[in-house]
Scaffold this motif. Structure first.
Motif, PDB file in Angstrom:
ATOM      1  N   PRO A 159       0.765  -1.238   0.000  1.00  0.00           N
ATOM      2  CA  PRO A 159       0.000   0.000   0.000  1.00  0.00           C
ATOM      3  C   PRO A 159       0.800   1.295   0.000  1.00  0.00           C
ATOM      4  CG  PRO A 159      -1.031  -1.582   1.428  1.00  0.00           C
ATOM      5  CD  PRO A 159       0.287  -2.186   1.008  1.00  0.00           C
ATOM      6  N   SER A 160       1.923   1.387   0.738  1.00  0.00           N
ATOM      7  CA  SER A 160       2.663   2.649   0.756  1.00  0.00           C
ATOM      8  C   SER A 160       3.189   2.995  -0.632  1.00  0.00           C
ATOM      9  CB  SER A 160       3.817   2.581   1.763  1.00  0.00           C
ATOM     10  OG  SER A 160       4.752   1.590   1.388  1.00  0.00           O
ATOM     11  N   GLN A 161       3.645   1.990  -1.360  1.00  0.00           N
ATOM     12  CA  GLN A 161       4.111   2.191  -2.731  1.00  0.00           C
ATOM     13  C   GLN A 161       2.947   2.581  -3.630  1.00  0.00           C
ATOM     14  OE1 GLN A 161       6.206  -1.189  -4.410  1.00  0.00           O
ATOM     15  NE2 GLN A 161       5.434  -0.732  -6.447  1.00  0.00           N
ATOM     16  N   GLN A 162       1.819   1.912  -3.465  1.00  0.00           N
ATOM     17  CA  GLN A 162       0.636   2.195  -4.280  1.00  0.00           C
ATOM     18  C   GLN A 162       0.137   3.613  -4.066  1.00  0.00           C
ATOM     19  OE1 GLN A 162      -2.199  -0.818  -3.234  1.00  0.00           O
ATOM     20  NE2 GLN A 162      -1.654  -2.075  -4.987  1.00  0.00           N
ATOM     21  N   ILE A 163       0.014   4.023  -2.797  1.00  0.00           N
ATOM     22  CA  ILE A 163      -0.522   5.345  -2.497  1.00  0.00           C
ATOM     23  C   ILE A 163       0.374   6.442  -3.048  1.00  0.00           C
ATOM     24  CG2 ILE A 163      -0.997   6.958  -0.605  1.00  0.00           C
ATOM     25  CD1 ILE A 163      -2.150   4.600   0.941  1.00  0.00           C
ATOM     26  N   ALA A 164       1.692   6.278  -2.890  1.00  0.00           N
ATOM     27  CA  ALA A 164       2.627   7.273  -3.423  1.00  0.00           C
ATOM     28  C   ALA A 164       2.473   7.406  -4.934  1.00  0.00           C
ATOM     29  CB  ALA A 164       4.054   6.885  -3.061  1.00  0.00           C
ATOM     30  N   GLU A 165       2.420   6.272  -5.627  1.00  0.00           N
ATOM     31  CA  GLU A 165       2.293   6.300  -7.083  1.00  0.00           C
ATOM     32  C   GLU A 165       0.937   6.859  -7.513  1.00  0.00           C
ATOM     33  OE1 GLU A 165       3.015   2.307  -8.267  1.00  0.00           O
ATOM     34  OE2 GLU A 165       5.192   2.427  -7.967  1.00  0.00           O
ATOM     35  N   ASP A 166      -0.129   6.442  -6.819  1.00  0.00           N
ATOM     36  CA  ASP A 166      -1.471   6.882  -7.194  1.00  0.00           C
ATOM     37  C   ASP A 166      -1.659   8.381  -6.981  1.00  0.00           C
ATOM     38  OD1 ASP A 166      -2.149   4.344  -7.937  1.00  0.00           O
ATOM     39  OD2 ASP A 166      -3.200   3.851  -6.093  1.00  0.00           O
ATOM     40  N   LEU A 167      -1.092   8.921  -5.893  1.00  0.00           N
ATOM     41  CA  LEU A 167      -1.217  10.354  -5.652  1.00  0.00           C
ATOM     42  C   LEU A 167      -0.470  11.172  -6.703  1.00  0.00           C
ATOM     43  CD1 LEU A 167      -1.044  10.739  -1.761  1.00  0.00           C
ATOM     44  CD2 LEU A 167      -3.011  11.029  -3.257  1.00  0.00           C
ATOM     45  N   GLN A 168       0.661  10.659  -7.160  1.00  0.00           N
ATOM     46  CA  GLN A 168       1.385  11.354  -8.219  1.00  0.00           C
ATOM     47  C   GLN A 168       0.590  11.343  -9.521  1.00  0.00           C
ATOM     48  OE1 GLN A 168       4.094  13.252  -8.113  1.00  0.00           O
ATOM     49  NE2 GLN A 168       4.179  12.929  -5.895  1.00  0.00           N
ATOM     50  N   LYS A 169      -0.050  10.204  -9.817  1.00  0.00           N
ATOM     51  CA  LYS A 169      -0.889  10.126 -11.016  1.00  0.00           C
ATOM     52  C   LYS A 169      -2.099  11.052 -10.877  1.00  0.00           C
ATOM     53  CE  LYS A 169       0.328   5.302 -12.002  1.00  0.00           C
ATOM     54  NZ  LYS A 169      -0.167   3.892 -11.987  1.00  0.00           N
ATOM     55  N   PHE A 170      -2.683  11.091  -9.686  1.00  0.00           N
ATOM     56  CA  PHE A 170      -3.816  11.966  -9.447  1.00  0.00           C
ATOM     57  C   PHE A 170      -3.423  13.429  -9.629  1.00  0.00           C
ATOM     58  CE2 PHE A 170      -6.297  14.344  -6.109  1.00  0.00           C
ATOM     59  CZ  PHE A 170      -7.460  14.429  -6.854  1.00  0.00           C
ATOM     60  N   LYS A 171      -2.266  13.797  -9.114  1.00  0.00           N
ATOM     61  CA  LYS A 171      -1.777  15.175  -9.269  1.00  0.00           C
ATOM     62  C   LYS A 171      -1.674  15.547 -10.745  1.00  0.00           C
ATOM     63  CE  LYS A 171       2.572  17.739  -8.748  1.00  0.00           C
ATOM     64  NZ  LYS A 171       2.050  19.064  -8.286  1.00  0.00           N
ATOM     65  N   ALA A 172      -1.048  14.664 -11.535  1.00  0.00           N
ATOM     66  CA  ALA A 172      -0.866  14.943 -12.957  1.00  0.00           C
ATOM     67  C   ALA A 172      -2.209  15.070 -13.678  1.00  0.00           C
ATOM     68  CB  ALA A 172      -0.016  13.852 -13.599  1.00  0.00           C
ATOM     69  N   ALA A 173      -3.142  14.156 -13.377  1.00  0.00           N
ATOM     70  CA  ALA A 173      -4.443  14.169 -14.043  1.00  0.00           C
ATOM     71  C   ALA A 173      -5.287  15.359 -13.593  1.00  0.00           C
ATOM     72  CB  ALA A 173      -5.183  12.865 -13.770  1.00  0.00           C
ATOM     73  N   PHE A 174      -5.279  15.648 -12.290  1.00  0.00           N
ATOM     74  CA  PHE A 174      -6.122  16.709 -11.747  1.00  0.00           C
ATOM     75  C   PHE A 174      -5.662  18.082 -12.213  1.00  0.00           C
ATOM     76  CE2 PHE A 174      -8.417  19.075  -8.461  1.00  0.00           C
ATOM     77  CZ  PHE A 174      -9.588  18.333  -8.355  1.00  0.00           C
ATOM     78  N   GLU A 175      -4.348  18.287 -12.278  1.00  0.00           N
ATOM     79  CA  GLU A 175      -3.823  19.571 -12.708  1.00  0.00           C
ATOM     80  C   GLU A 175      -3.994  19.770 -14.205  1.00  0.00           C
ATOM     81  OE1 GLU A 175      -0.355  20.229  -9.312  1.00  0.00           O
ATOM     82  OE2 GLU A 175       0.204  19.598 -11.334  1.00  0.00           O
ATOM     83  N   GLY A 176      -4.106  18.671 -14.961  1.00  0.00           N
ATOM     84  CA  GLY A 176      -4.229  18.788 -16.406  1.00  0.00           C
ATOM     85  C   GLY A 176      -5.648  18.934 -16.878  1.00  0.00           C
ATOM     86  N   THR A 177      -6.624  18.806 -15.948  1.00  0.00           N
ATOM     87  CA  THR A 177      -8.043  18.903 -16.317  1.00  0.00           C
ATOM     88  C   THR A 177      -8.764  19.767 -15.304  1.00  0.00           C
ATOM     89  OG1 THR A 177      -8.632  16.926 -15.038  1.00  0.00           O
ATOM     90  CG2 THR A 177      -7.992  16.610 -17.350  1.00  0.00           C
ATOM     91  N   ASN A 178     -10.068  19.823 -15.427  1.00  0.00           N
ATOM     92  CA  ASN A 178     -10.897  20.507 -14.447  1.00  0.00           C
ATOM     93  C   ASN A 178     -12.007  19.559 -14.010  1.00  0.00           C
ATOM     94  OD1 ASN A 178     -11.994  22.446 -12.772  1.00  0.00           O
ATOM     95  ND2 ASN A 178     -13.214  23.402 -14.400  1.00  0.00           N
ATOM     96  N   PRO A 179     -11.633  18.485 -13.258  1.00  0.00           N
ATOM     97  CA  PRO A 179     -12.607  17.444 -12.935  1.00  0.00           C
ATOM     98  C   PRO A 179     -13.729  17.978 -12.055  1.00  0.00           C
ATOM     99  CG  PRO A 179     -10.630  17.180 -11.612  1.00  0.00           C
ATOM    100  CD  PRO A 179     -10.329  18.266 -12.630  1.00  0.00           C
ATOM    101  N   GLN A 180     -14.900  17.422 -12.275  1.00  0.00           N
ATOM    102  CA  GLN A 180     -16.056  17.792 -11.487  1.00  0.00           C
ATOM    103  C   GLN A 180     -16.349  16.699 -10.477  1.00  0.00           C
ATOM    104  OE1 GLN A 180     -17.626  20.818 -11.900  1.00  0.00           O
ATOM    105  NE2 GLN A 180     -15.886  21.182 -13.272  1.00  0.00           N
ATOM    106  N   ALA A 181     -16.808  17.086  -9.323  1.00  0.00           N
ATOM    107  CA  ALA A 181     -17.145  16.100  -8.276  1.00  0.00           C
ATOM    108  C   ALA A 181     -18.392  15.333  -8.663  1.00  0.00           C
ATOM    109  CB  ALA A 181     -17.379  16.813  -6.949  1.00  0.00           C
TER     110      ALA A 181
END
Length: 216
Positions: free
Chosen positions: A194-216
């Motif tokens: 999990p620690s490896q997964q969370i680190a990787e997933d948060l980095q992917k989330f950062k890249a995706a979230f900053e590149g778009t304007n996601p809606q809740a």
């Protein structure tokens, strides 16, 4: 069948699958490493078949194959969005499998309770119900699993406002691996730590979230 019994059955199934896989790996590798893998695999297979842990019993810690100490995971990432924007996306829990690759689904049962299904080693999965116990819009979401969960867990995600409209997202998680401490080691061997997964997933989330304007 009770939730507790279902959780125990899932735990033993995953432990047995992991044990069998390690035995096969050990037989293929041969040598000292092969013998070690086969021995660990045989040990896991025995635990799965009997529900007993001879190592824990010999150490005077009881023979339960499911006993374990909690493991703690923490990770942070800075995102170029406001805390409220990031909170709004996370608070809709069904969005979370888009963020966390180890999650298969999250189903909201009511405003506080939800059902989670997560991937586990060797193509298996685990599921549990959780309850939100701390909810401060734009600031924090805290939760814990409900009794009978296959994976006993609790955690929080905090959204800290930074200068320039940025947000520090801090995830803290405590969990008990289904097959105990040895199960955590096997999960890590198969890339499901999990620690490896969370680190990787948060980095992917950062890249995706900053590149778009996601809606809740």
């Amino acid at each position: 069948m009770t939730n507790n019994q279902t959780g125990m059955d899932q735990t033993r199934m995953m432990t047995g699958a992991a044990g069998g896989a390690l035995v096969l790996m050990g037989l293929r590798k041969r040598g000292v490493l092969g013998l070690g893998l086969a021995a660990v695999g045989g040990y896991l297979a025995y635990r799965a078949a009997t529900g007993n842990d001879p190592v824990m019993a010999a150490a005077g810690l009881g023979g339960s194959a499911t006993a374990s100490k909690p493991i703690f995971v923490e990770h942070s990432v800075v995102i170029e969005r406001s805390p409220q924007q990031v909170y709004d996306y996370w608070r809709k829990l069904e969005n979370l499998p888009r963020i966390m690759s180890h999650l298969e689904s999250v189903t909201e049962l009511d405003p506080k309770r939800s059902r989670w299904v997560a991937k586990a080693p060797l193509g298996t999965h685990v599921e549990w119900e959780a309850e939100i116990v701390n909810d401060k819009p734009g600031q924090r979401i805290g939760w814990h699993s409900l009794p009978g969960a296959t994976v006993d867990n609790a955690g929080s995600v905090q959204f800290e406002e930074l200068p320039g409209g940025h947000t520090r997202v801090h995830v803290a998680l405590s969990y008990r691996p289904p097959a105990g401490p040895l199960g955590a080691a096997v999960a890590k061997l198969f890339g499901e730590e999990p620690s490896q997964q969370i680190a990787e997933d948060l980095q992917k989330f950062k890249a995706a979230f900053e590149g778009t304007n996601p809606q809740a």
